[in-house]
Design an enzyme around this catalytic site. Structure first.
Site, PDB file in Angstrom:
ATOM      1  N   CYS A 557      18.565  48.028   1.824  1.00 22.73           N
ATOM      2  CA  CYS A 557      18.727  46.659   1.360  1.00 22.73           C
ATOM      3  C   CYS A 557      18.666  45.689   2.538  1.00 22.73           C
ATOM      4  CB  CYS A 557      20.064  46.541   0.628  1.00 22.73           C
ATOM      5  SG  CYS A 557      20.359  44.936  -0.140  1.00 22.73           S
ATOM      6  N   ASP A 559      20.739  43.434   3.032  1.00 24.36           N
ATOM      7  CA  ASP A 559      22.110  42.992   3.268  1.00 24.36           C
ATOM      8  C   ASP A 559      22.428  43.023   4.766  1.00 24.36           C
ATOM      9  OD1 ASP A 559      25.100  43.181   3.491  1.00 24.36           O
ATOM     10  OD2 ASP A 559      24.942  43.031   1.308  1.00 24.36           O
ATOM     11  N   ARG A 561      25.096  43.417   6.317  1.00 22.69           N
ATOM     12  CA  ARG A 561      26.133  44.374   6.727  1.00 22.69           C
ATOM     13  C   ARG A 561      25.576  45.768   6.982  1.00 22.69           C
ATOM     14  NH1 ARG A 561      29.739  43.381   1.524  1.00 22.69           N
ATOM     15  NH2 ARG A 561      27.607  43.465   0.704  1.00 22.69           N
ATOM     16  N   HIS A 615      24.210  50.698  -1.006  1.00 23.67           N
ATOM     17  CA  HIS A 615      25.506  50.418  -0.389  1.00 23.67           C
ATOM     18  C   HIS A 615      26.454  49.789  -1.402  1.00 23.67           C
ATOM     19  CE1 HIS A 615      24.907  45.974  -0.032  1.00 23.67           C
ATOM     20  NE2 HIS A 615      23.623  46.341  -0.047  1.00 23.67           N
ATOM     21  N   CYS A 618      26.868  45.554  -3.350  1.00 20.59           N
ATOM     22  CA  CYS A 618      25.493  45.068  -3.245  1.00 20.59           C
ATOM     23  C   CYS A 618      25.290  43.888  -4.200  1.00 20.59           C
ATOM     24  CB  CYS A 618      24.511  46.191  -3.585  1.00 20.59           C
ATOM     25  SG  CYS A 618      22.780  45.695  -3.510  1.00 20.59           S
TER      26      CYS A 618
END
Length: 727
Positions: A557, A559, A561, A615, A618
């Site tokens: 992803c 993302d 993080r 993860h 999400c």
């Protein structure tokens, strides 16, 4: 108490004990000869070491007996105190070993640098060779290595008699024995060499010195005696022999542990067993006992499984002495000298020298070796320990101090431990900074003492009064800032942990320095990379300059993080990464960009694995569960609808996540693997066994990576056994 299984003893330990026995007899005789002790003392130590240390020691497969490592010390002790007092010293040394074992400090002996131990053994080896060469050349060994060197030229040019022939024959056989066929090498080389040399000397009627034994070995009537005076020397000899015997035994036990997969050695118990053996050996008129790596390695190689082998080997030595004492008296001293020259030469191990050189400890090794040869063993070891401490202090207080120019400004970097020892060099470097400019002082230090703080503080005040500017950047801990605030940190333990800049989010360390504008953040981060990470990565990246060969295609992803290289402990050139919203692989090759990336990774780069990583928390999966708003996001998440319609439950280590978005994220990872198999390049590579597909899930809050276990049908924590489909 020794518990032995009869079948295992007969099958493994009995044959192994016979092999060790054949190696032990000639070595025990030779070591007694080199020590200047009665020859019977070597055999007594072999019997007691095998039976007592074998039964009571903490290393099941270690074999004990008289050792070459103590020959120099024993020769000096016997010459100084006489044999009966030396026996009392051996008894006292054994008692000291028992006390050390009961106090549970055995592992402290392992703190001695390997360079000192190897240097000590090499010095002993050189001393043995120098002394026994005289015996081979028909002469007599002198009282010290220096005297042996001085007398050696005259000995070499003197008349050489049959002793030289026997000695050289022994050495020659020992050198060629490892190259003979395996069937021949079943007979231990030392035994074969001594046997052949003895037969030759008898067959040709050679007149030369031979082993002398008491008329009745079982009726020695030897009682150890305490000295009439010189108690300080007596105590020093006790401590010296106890420490050397203990260190040699413990190091041998550790080495034996590396050679087998059975129970690990109990080092404290090993010291107690060695001490008991030394007390009994000294009481019976034997040499000191230690664990012997030559016999122990032979024991393991011969297939021993328990301590029964060491005990039986001692019994075989006893039977041999009782039944074949006449045969022992036929052995020429020159043959034993040849054996000892071979053993001594092997103690000077070039591999050990190469290792200590690589670790920067060659000076310690050489000083210890020279001290043992020129003076005595204790002096050599103490000299080695002293130099090792000096080098340790030097490395501990090392400070890397350098200065470089950055445009109109200057940068001073201090790394390591900054103490009073580094103040002169620090002052010299700071004195080269031109006045009136901006200086960035980076303190990447583990410790800052008072003298170094005062030096820095005084320089900063003087430099700023002269019109310059000093910006202090403390990386690791605010040692300098705490000192200026009147709260100096007095130990490393009290230093708070700092956030590593190469790992932590920029926001954490930049906020502390007042960097708030995004453009400044990016510029500052790039500067940090150039200063700190680039020098470490330059060699790696230069090897990748002309192309990449990643082994893994990593789809995850977008993302912020999720940091793929961080959670997989990988670096530049390892991962070919594709990131998008929701780590999706559009089915049916619906997305041209994804299709091109996969074709390139599999068809051109030849990756061996494709990882799809989802993860927790999400946002894409939460939007899919709640229904995304109209627009580009809704159009993209259309590719994830098959994930929302999967049946059954996806679990983390057997449990179902509480949040619907997390449950959907697990299903989504598995669904994307199915989509991947619709791509022709992926299907062909997987069916050919050239490609593996892996499902991964990262729980952000727990910093835990999970991998899908196909057999258990659940995501299990990384590190747990994972069954790979088709494997």
């Amino acid at each position: 108490m020794v518990i032995m299984r009869p079948l295992a003893v007969l099958r493994h330990d009995l044959p192994a004990s016979l092999v060790v026995f054949l190696v032990a007899v000639p070595l025990s005789l030779g070591i007694a000869l080199a020590s200047g002790a009665p020859v019977a003392a070597g055999l007594v130590a072999a019997v007691v070491g095998g039976v007592v240390a074998g039964a009571l020691g903490g290393s099941a497969l270690q074999v004990s007996g008289p050792a070459a490592g103590l020959t120099v010390v024993m020769a000096e002790t016997i010459q100084t105190f006489g044999w009966v007092v030396t026996c009392a010293i051996t008894v006292a040394a054994g008692a000291l070993q028992i006390l050390l074992g009961l106090s549970r400090i055995a592992r402290a002996a392992l703190a001695i640098s390997p360079a000192i131990v190897h240097g000590m053994l090499a010095g002993i080896g050189v001393t043995i060779v120098l002394g026994q060469l005289h015996v081979i050349l028909g002469g007599k060994a002198q009282s010290s290595a220096v005297e042996n060197v001085a007398e050696l030229p005259a000995q070499i040019i003197a008349h050489h008699d049959s002793a030289t022939i026997v000695g050289l024959l022994t050495i020659g056989l020992l050198l060629i024995w490892p190259k003979l066929p395996a069937a021949v090498r079943k007979v231990p080389g030392p035994l074969a060499a001594i046997a052949v040399a003895t037969v030759v000397s008898v067959a040709f009627g050679m007149t030369l010195p031979r082993v002398e034994l008491p008329g009745d070995l079982l009726n020695i009537h030897l009682v150890p005696q305490l000295p009439d005076g010189g108690w300080s020397g007596f105590a020093l000899a006790v401590v010296t022999i106890a420490l050397i015997a203990s260190v040699e035994s413990l190091l041998s036990a550790v080495a034996v542990d590396r050679m087998h997969t059975g129970p690990r050695a109990n080092l404290d118990r090993e010291l107690v067993g060695q001490g008991a053996a030394n007390m009994l050996s000294g009481a019976l008129g034997g040499l000191p006992v230690t664990g012997v790596i030559v016999r122990s390695s032979t024991n393991v190689t011969a297939g021993a499984k328990s301590r029964a082998s060491a005990v039986l080997h001692g019994l075989w030595v006893l039977l041999f002495v009782v039944l074949l004492a006449g045969l022992i008296q036929s052995i020429p001293l020159a043959a034993l000298a040849g054996l000892l020259v071979h053993v001594g030469a092997k103690l000077v191990n070039p591999g050990h020298m190469k290792t200590v050189l690589a670790h920067g400890d060659l000076p310690v090794y050489l000083l210890t070796l020279a001290g043992v040869v020129v003076f005595d063993l204790l002096t050599g070891v103490l000299a080695g320990i002293g130099l090792a401490v000096v080098l340790m202090l030097r490395r501990t207080v090392w400070s890397g101090i350098h200065i470089e120019r950055e445009g109109d400004d200057w940068r001073v970097v201090v790394e390591g431990v900054l103490t009073f020892l580094s103040v002169p060099r620090l002052s010299k470097v700071l004195g080269t900074v031109p006045g009136g400019v901006t200086v960035r002082l980076e303190l990447v230090v583990d410790y800052l003492d008072h003298a170094a703080f005062e030096s820095l503080h005084t320089w900063q005040q003087a430099y700023e009064r002269a019109g310059g500017t000093v910006e202090v950047d403390e990386v690791g801990h605010p040692w300098f800032g705490e000192g200026k605030a009147g709260r100096p940190t007095r130990s490393r333990v009290a230093a708070s942990r700092a956030v590593p800049r190469w790992l932590a989010p920029w926001s954490e360390w930049q906020a502390a320095e007042g960097v708030e504008i995004p453009a400044q953040q990016t510029r500052r981060g790039a500067t940090e990379f150039h200063r700190r990470a680039a020098p470490l990565l330059r060699d790696t990246l230069s090897g990748l300059a002309d192309g990449q060969r990643p082994r893994t295609l990593f789809i995850t992803c977008g993302d912020s993080r999720i940091v793929p290289n961080l959670i997989t402990t990988s670096g530049p050139g390892d991962l070919f990464t594709i990131r998008n919203i929701g780590n999706l692989v559009p089915p049916g090759q619906a997305d041209a960009s994804m299709n091109a990336s996969i074709e390139y990774a599999v068809g051109v780069l030849g990756v061996e694995e494709i990882v799809v990583c989802g993860h927790s928390s999400c946002g894409a999966m939460a939007a899919l569960a709640d229904g995304p708003p109209p627009g580009p996001l809704s159009a993209w998440l259309h590719h994830a609808e098959p994930s929302a319609h999967r049946l059954g439950s996806a679990t983390l280590d057997g449990g179902v996540p509480d949040r619907e978005g997390d449950r959907l994220a697990l299903h989504n990872v598995l669904q994307q693997l199915e989509h991947l198999r619709e791509y022709p390049a992926v299907a062909a590579a997987e069916s050919a066994g050239k490609l593996q597909l892996t499902a991964m899930y990262f729980h952000v809050g727990d910093a835990q990576v999970y991998l899908f276990d196909a057999a258990e049908r659940t995501f299990r924590p990384a590190g747990a056994p994972v069954v790979v489909p088709g494997a």
